[in-house]
Design an enzyme around this catalytic site. Structure first.
Site, short mmCIF file in Angstrom:
data_model
loop_
_atom_site.label_atom_id
_atom_site.label_comp_id
_atom_site.label_asym_id
_atom_site.label_seq_id
_atom_site.Cartn_x
_atom_site.Cartn_y
_atom_site.Cartn_z
N SER A 185 -34.65 -11.53 21.34
CA SER A 185 -35.16 -11.61 19.97
C SER A 185 -35.56 -13.03 19.59
O SER A 185 -36.50 -13.24 18.81
CB SER A 185 -34.11 -11.09 18.98
OG SER A 185 -32.95 -11.89 18.99
N GLU A 370 -41.73 4.28 13.66
CA GLU A 370 -40.89 3.22 13.07
C GLU A 370 -39.40 3.46 13.33
O GLU A 370 -38.56 3.06 12.52
CB GLU A 370 -41.14 3.10 11.56
CG GLU A 370 -42.57 2.82 11.17
CD GLU A 370 -43.08 1.49 11.70
OE1 GLU A 370 -42.80 0.47 11.07
OE2 GLU A 370 -43.75 1.48 12.74
#
Length: 385
Positions: A185, A370
């Site tokens: 990340s 999503e």
């Protein structure tokens, strides 16, 4: 759509945009929905242009760049529900520039806002896209493999994206890539890319079960040069912005699900009032009446959850778990109501002569995009109060 009182008072401006979208859904979206579905891989540019002309495609953009100024998630949910009552795929298409705008607004400078958002305003507004998903990367955005290698004056992007809505039709893309996969990340970085960039190519339209108004393609990056001025924020800032975008998009898509569920419910209710079986309207049969009651109850509960999550996000508070709850509840409500509408119509519900079979196909996407329902449950479990 049956008009009901909202659980929160609306401003005059909010009432106006809701009324505009309700009429647009009735007059422009619903009459085109079946033809768009049958066309399969053709973007309904005609509907897009009509929506742009009346300000629907840019209502969510800041007034500072010429947009409608409804940057709050609450109003975006009001609009999304109305448009998706007309048709989920077309409704989601018309609001898609908001998903592009979210990371630009979160990470971009004032100059980037002006450069990339101002062109999205007005009757000639282009489409945009958000490029995150990869063939081997879905909801685990930290494992993105599209690379961003630093070079003189900018970066070179290499890799592949999949299932990108509006790919090939969009003029601008927010692309999430990694400066170092080992960082996960902390390496994810967002870039602004123009459609005519050298080395940027697109696959064939992907044939989908539903929501065919939004055409998806793969995107290929072959040494695509991106100037450093087109990077959003600093290296590694992309993941934070993407998670914020997910919170917003999940709630807005929850509103889309509620609109789709409401359409299915009203169609089934009206059919049940007219269809005679065993000498009386089928709505008077307990099984059908109870099924409609379940639909109505689930829709009301899902809508309250969606609006509550929207309000929390608009305060600036952390809402990851709540957004997942709203999205999970609303998307599964849409799927239930679409199924229940097909069931209520019986054999006719299975026929393409009636819209409920399409809505059942459309609703399924809301349980996947999503973040799937399984992922939503995982997010909720990790964010329990």
């Amino acid at each position: 759509m049956t008009v009901q009182a909202e659980p929160w008072p609306l401003t005059e401006e909010q009432r106006d945009i809701v009324a505009l979208c309700r009429q647009f859904a009735r007059d422009e979206i619903r009459p085109r929905a079946r033809a768009v579905d049958e066309a399969d891989v053709v973007t309904p540019v005609d509907v897009w242009k009509k929506a742009a002309k009346v300000g629907i495609t840019d209502f969510m953009l800041p007034a500072e760049v010429g947009g409608g100024g409804f940057t709050d998630v609450f109003t975006q949910c009001l609009v999304q529900r109305e448009l998706c009552f007309g048709d989920p795929g077309i409704g989601n298409l018309l609001c898609s520039n908001g998903f592009f705008a979210d990371p630009v607004l979160a990470l971009g400078t004032a100059d980037q806002h002006a450069r990339w958002l101002t062109p999205l305003v007005g009757p000639d507004a282009p489409m945009t896209a958000l490029a995150t998903t990869e063939p081997g990367v879905g909801s685990d955005a930290a494992s993105i493999r599209t690379s961003a290698t630093k070079v003189d004056g900018g970066y070179r992007l290499n890799g592949q994206k999949a299932w990108i809505s509006n790919a090939g039709a969009a003029a601008y893309y927010v692309v999430f890539a990694t400066t170092d996969p080992a960082l996960r990340s902390r390496g994810v970085t967002a870039f602004l890319v123009e459609a005519d960039s050298d080395g940027l190519t697109f696959g064939e339209p992907m044939r989908k079960m539903g929501q065919r108004a939004i055409v998806c393609r793969e995107i290929y990056f072959d040494d695509v040069f991106v100037p450093v001025a087109h990077r959003l924020g600093e290296e590694g800032d992309g993941f934070r912005a993407l998670m914020r975008t997910f919170d917003i998009s999940r709630v807005v898509l929850g509103a889309a699900s509620v609109g789709a569920a409401q359409a299915a419910y009203e169609y089934a209710r009206d059919y049940a009032r007219q269809r005679i079986q065993f000498d009386k309207p089928i709505i008077e049969h307990q099984a059908v009446a109870f099924r409609l009651a379940d639909m109505a109850a689930r829709i009301e509960a899902a809508w309250l959850l969606v609006l509550h999550a929207a309000r929390v996000i608009d305060t600036g508070a952390e809402a990851t778990g709540l957004a997942a709850i709203a999205k999970l509840t609303a998307s599964e409500t849409a799927m239930f109501c679409a199924w229940a509408a097909v069931q209520t119509l019986g054999g006719w519900g299975y026929s393409r002569e009636y819209p409920v079979e399409q809505w059942m196909r459309d609703a399924k996407l809301e349980e996947i995009e999503e973040g799937t329902s399984d992922i939503m449950r995982l997010v909720i479990s990790r964010n329990l109060p």
